[in-house]
Design a protein around this motif. Structure first.
Motif: not given
Length: 417
Positions: A77-79, A115-119
């Motif tokens: 999870f990032e920009s 964020f969704e679980p998939d990022g």
């Protein structure tokens, strides 16, 4: 996402059985004295001293570890091309649907990114300011039911947001008028973190971040807060806090990564786990601060060499006035998960590896593993950022030199040994 998946790797983390403790005597700090209902998890309790007068001591063989652990790197999870998180990551929360909430702050910019679980990015909300739903800083975020509690220490208020539409439900200023006048400590200290339990109780951590005097207050308090923001007068816990190294003349104090500190983890039902980082000795209190039990695992502390710590001339001068420890502290951090397990990372002889221990609520060892980590990073003032929930291990990865600041999610696999 394809790139992330290609880079995903299973971190197999040492599944070895617990090493036999060396027969040399292990001395426990004064924080372990005079404990009742203490469980010593060791195959050689005779080599432990410093526990004072104890009763109901149980010696347990730790050589048979039940599980091996595997962490599988799954999501970052990032920009990205969908969103730019403006600022440095500060806090994370995870809801029951595995959605991830990340705070990022910069001077003049505050945001909570979802964020969704998939990022994949969902949305963001929040802004810098003093109005409804606005904050000048974020000290903690906590999820209870379908609500997100966001606490701002500078304004001493918290906002409650709906997880259905991320709209502000209400703002609440922290109120101090219920603190008795004779409780000078609670009247001086400010709230800097909030946590909301599964039952909806609000727990407040209070401390002083001032660096003015060498005799500065070195206590941390825990109180409950009512729904309308009043700090309730009854003290839940009063714990020791780290100390700075002060110069002999006018100047700014410094905080070293080897300074001892009280570590605290809180479970969903409000149970407190506390430890003075010097020893692997964890005390357990209920949600009202009543002491219940303690458990101890003897570990050897790693040797401390000042050569591995980068110091400027002023820092060298300040430290020369103190007798420094010759070992690192035993513990780096303690965390809880939603299965009533305790995750403890210990400092090892390696300068780039922590050893993690997974314990049940009785303190019994379930598994150990090793994971990269730098003991020289100063994480004393700010607790390392981990979250263990829903079968996943979340951690912050930060490398400012290379522009990396992100949350990484690992799937946890337990296997019977």
């Amino acid at each position: 996402m394809k790139f992330i998946k290609l880079l995903s790797l299973a971190i197999l983390i040492s599944q070895c059985g617990c090493e036999k403790q060396e027969r040399s005597e292990i001395k426990v700090s004064e924080h372990g004295a005079d404990l009742e209902n203490l469980m010593i998890h060791s195959d050689n309790q005779e080599n432990v001293s410093g526990l004072g007068s104890v009763s109901n001591v149980i010696s347990i063989d730790t050589t048979d570890i039940r599980y091996s652990v595997k962490l599988i790197r799954e999501t970052v999870f990032e920009s990205n091309e969908e969103v730019f998180m403006d600022g440095y990551i500060g806090e994370i929360a995870v809801d029951n649907d595995d959605r991830v909430y990340i705070t990022a702050t910069n001077p003049g910019s505050i945001g909570i990114y979802i964020f969704e679980p998939d990022g994949s990015f969902i949305t963001s909300f929040g802004q810098e300011g003093r109005g409804p739903g606005e904050f000048e800083s974020i000290g903690s975020i906590s999820i209870q039911g379908n609500k997100l509690y966001v606490f701002g220490p500078r304004l001493q208020k918290f906002g409650v947001f709906s997880l259905d539409d991320y709209q502000l439900i209400r703002d609440q200023i922290i109120r101090r008028d219920s603190i008795p006048k004779h409780d000078e400590l609670a009247r001086i200290l400010r709230v800097n973190e909030l946590q909301v339990t599964e039952s909806g109780e609000i727990l407040a951590k209070m401390s002083n971040l001032s660096l003015r005097e060498e005799n500065e207050i070195t206590k941390v308090l825990y109180h409950k807060i009512s729904a309308d923001g009043h700090i309730l007068p009854e003290r839940i816990l009063e714990l020791d806090k780290y100390r700075f190294y002060f110069p002999s003349n006018a100047g700014y104090p410094i905080l070293m990564p080897f300074v001892r500190n009280t570590l605290v983890a809180t479970s969903g039902d409000g149970t407190f786990y506390t430890a003075w980082s010097e020893d692997f000795l964890i005390k357990v209190y209920d949600a009202d601060g009543n002491y219940k039990k303690a458990f101890y695992h003897p570990v050897s502390r790693a040797r401390l060499s000042m050569d591995e710590i980068l110091l400027n001339k002023d820092q060298q001068r300040i430290l020369s006035n103190y007798k420094l420890p010759d070992t690192w502290q035993a513990l780096h951090t303690i965390e809880t998960d939603d299965k009533n397990r305790l995750w403890v990372s210990t400092i090892t002889e390696s300068d780039s590896t922590f050893k993690w221990w997974v314990l049940n609520d009785k303190g019994e060892l379930l598994a150990t593993f090793t994971k990269p980590g730098a003991r020289t990073e100063n994480s004393v003032m700010t607790k390392p950022l981990y979250k263990i929930q829903n079968g996943y291990f979340f951690e912050r990865e930060r490398d400012i030199r290379n522009g990396i600041d992100r949350i990484v999610k690992y799937k946890i696999e337990f296997k019977e040994r």
